[in-house]
Write a protein that holds these residues in place. Structure first.
Motif, PDB file in Angstrom:
ATOM      1  N   UNK A 158      83.294  -7.831  25.471  1.00 27.10           N
ATOM      2  CA  UNK A 158      84.249  -8.797  26.024  1.00 27.10           C
ATOM      3  C   UNK A 158      84.671  -9.713  24.875  1.00 27.10           C
ATOM      4  N   UNK A 159      85.550 -10.684  25.149  1.00 17.51           N
ATOM      5  CA  UNK A 159      86.088 -11.496  24.051  1.00 17.51           C
ATOM      6  C   UNK A 159      85.022 -12.040  23.098  1.00 17.51           C
ATOM      7  N   UNK A 160      83.962 -12.583  23.634  1.00 15.46           N
ATOM      8  CA  UNK A 160      82.946 -13.171  22.757  1.00 15.46           C
ATOM      9  C   UNK A 160      81.589 -12.484  22.909  1.00 15.46           C
ATOM     10  N   UNK A 161      81.605 -11.294  23.524  1.00 17.00           N
ATOM     11  CA  UNK A 161      80.352 -10.548  23.743  1.00 17.00           C
ATOM     12  C   UNK A 161      80.307  -9.391  22.764  1.00 17.00           C
ATOM     13  N   UNK A 162      79.572  -9.557  21.667  1.00 18.16           N
ATOM     14  CA  UNK A 162      79.554  -8.526  20.622  1.00 18.16           C
ATOM     15  C   UNK A 162      78.126  -8.162  20.232  1.00 18.16           C
ATOM     16  N   UNK A 163      77.935  -6.859  19.939  1.00 15.31           N
ATOM     17  CA  UNK A 163      76.616  -6.400  19.502  1.00 15.31           C
ATOM     18  C   UNK A 163      76.786  -5.554  18.244  1.00 15.31           C
ATOM     19  N   UNK A 164      75.999  -5.852  17.215  1.00 14.79           N
ATOM     20  CA  UNK A 164      76.073  -5.068  15.974  1.00 14.79           C
ATOM     21  C   UNK A 164      75.276  -3.785  16.206  1.00 14.79           C
ATOM     22  N   UNK A 165      75.930  -2.615  16.127  1.00 14.41           N
ATOM     23  CA  UNK A 165      75.211  -1.355  16.350  1.00 14.41           C
ATOM     24  C   UNK A 165      74.890  -0.648  15.033  1.00 14.41           C
ATOM     25  N   UNK A 166      75.515  -1.088  13.951  1.00 14.24           N
ATOM     26  CA  UNK A 166      75.217  -0.530  12.632  1.00 14.24           C
ATOM     27  C   UNK A 166      75.660  -1.523  11.573  1.00 14.24           C
ATOM     28  N   UNK A 167      74.892  -1.597  10.463  1.00 14.83           N
ATOM     29  CA  UNK A 167      75.313  -2.514   9.400  1.00 14.83           C
ATOM     30  C   UNK A 167      74.711  -2.111   8.070  1.00 14.83           C
ATOM     31  N   UNK A 168      75.248  -2.691   7.002  1.00 13.15           N
ATOM     32  CA  UNK A 168      74.751  -2.310   5.685  1.00 13.15           C
ATOM     33  C   UNK A 168      73.341  -2.864   5.467  1.00 13.15           C
TER      34      UNK A 168
END
Ligand code: KG4
Length: 345
Positions: A158-168
């Motif tokens: 959603x607009x401010x609902x974010x989840x990092x699923x992969x990162x460096x």
């Protein structure tokens, strides 16, 4: 979470996380102004010097905000709230924007809104222009966030609902561009120079190490080292090697970085069964990445969302728009809020 009236909501956005001082006024998600003052002072050092950056922010912030409000065609009194970048970024730089925003909000008696710079890069996808209605991604979507300090795949619910699923796990894609460019003797930041040179080079001429990292994470430090060692060995036999092979080196390097980024994005899309795909951050200006995204989108029937180049770099428009969505939720910060340097998603 909607503004049911047609009444304007003017948000002043302030961005000062690195070496660009930026201010913007948005009416809800529509951009009325977006002023960015760069800092040429760092060019001769081959990277951003934190002390010089905060000093330049101090000099720039008042005129930049002044022009942003004038260009928006509104008066200072009409501003509903002030949103600012709280982090991540350089602490000294962030302090300038944070202090300015606090003072402005206090003097005007309006709410103060803190914004996460990384979330704002993603929210740039929702920026609208006065006379252009851009298509926006539908939730849930995946966003490849690639900037100078981050390379992440983010699941946006959603607009401010974010989840990092992969990162460096080490360097960011932008860092790989910039550090390899530096080894080649190109100016800072080197990403755009590599992009330009790559257009004239043979991308299959040289091959550099590709990381094998499990899951959806990235790694770019091995590539950087492999590039460095390769050049060191070649320069032993031919001191003019870089000069004579500039375009092919740039094209081969760009191809490698783009392939690494795209492999994990394709995998994330398959695993999470999401075909709404977006890209954000400074590296999303890269023409090789944009072409690869368009090709995959066509092949895999993705709906692809790519922000306007002006909103891929650090800018306050994305801070104002993120601020608007927080304003609708009543998520305001107190005068005791302090900046943070490292990622807090
Ligand atoms: O998002 P951004 O403006 O700042 C951060 O928040 O980090 O990203 C800056 C990064 C730099 O590493 C720069 O070299 C890279 O974006 N960049 C590019 C291009 N334009 C900017 N990299 C590759 N190709 C480009 N065209």
């Amino acid at each position: 979470m909607r503004n049911h009236s047609d009444k304007p909501v003017y948000i002043l956005g302030i961005e000062s996380s690195c070496d660009d001082t930026s201010a913007s006024v948005a009416d809800r998600t529509t951009m009325l102004s977006n002023i960015v003052a760069g800092q040429s002072v760092h060019a001769r050092y081959g990277g951003v010097v934190p002390e010089l950056a905060s000093r330049a922010h101090q000099q720039n912030i008042i005129p930049v905000v002044d022009v942003a409000i004038k260009e928006a065609g509104i008066s200072r009194k009409e501003i509903s709230a002030v949103a600012f970048t709280r982090g991540p970024g350089l602490l000294g730089s962030l302090l300038v924007g944070t202090s300015f925003a606090k003072g402005f909000a206090l003097a005007a008696g309006i709410p103060l809104i803190e914004v996460n710079h990384l979330q704002a890069h993603v929210m740039a996808l929702f920026i609208q222009e006065k006379n252009i209605q851009r298509p926006v991604p539908r939730f849930p979507f995946l966003c490849l966030l690639v900037s100078g300090g981050n390379s992440q795949i983010i699941l946006v619910r959603d607009y401010l609902e974010m989840e990092v699923v992969g990162q460096t796990i080490d360097d960011a894609a932008g860092e790989a561009f910039d550090k390899c460019a530096k080894v080649m003797g190109l100016p800072y930041p080197g990403g755009p120079f590599i992009d330009k040179l790559a257009a004239e080079g043979d991308a299959d001429r040289f091959r550099f190490a590709r990381p094998s990292i499990p899951g959806l994470d990235y790694s770019f430090s091995g590539l950087k080292t492999s590039f460095l060692y390769f050049l060191r060995d070649e320069l032993k036999g031919n001191p003019d090697f870089i000069e004579q092979n500039k375009a092919d080196l740039a094209a081969s390097l760009q191809k490698t970085i783009v392939e690494v980024l795209m492999n994990k994005l394709v995998r994330a899309s398959k695993e999470l069964k999401i075909k709404e795909i977006a890209v954000a951050g400074g590296v999303s200006a890269n023409s090789g990445l944009r072409t690869a995204l368009r090709n995959e989108a066509e092949k895999r029937r993705w709906n692809l969302y790519v922000p306007d180049i002006a909103y891929t770099m650090d800018n306050a428009a994305m801070i104002a728009v993120t601020g608007y969505f927080k304003y609708l939720r009543g998520e305001f910060a107190g005068q005791d809020v302090v900046p943070f340097a490292r990622t807090q998603f």
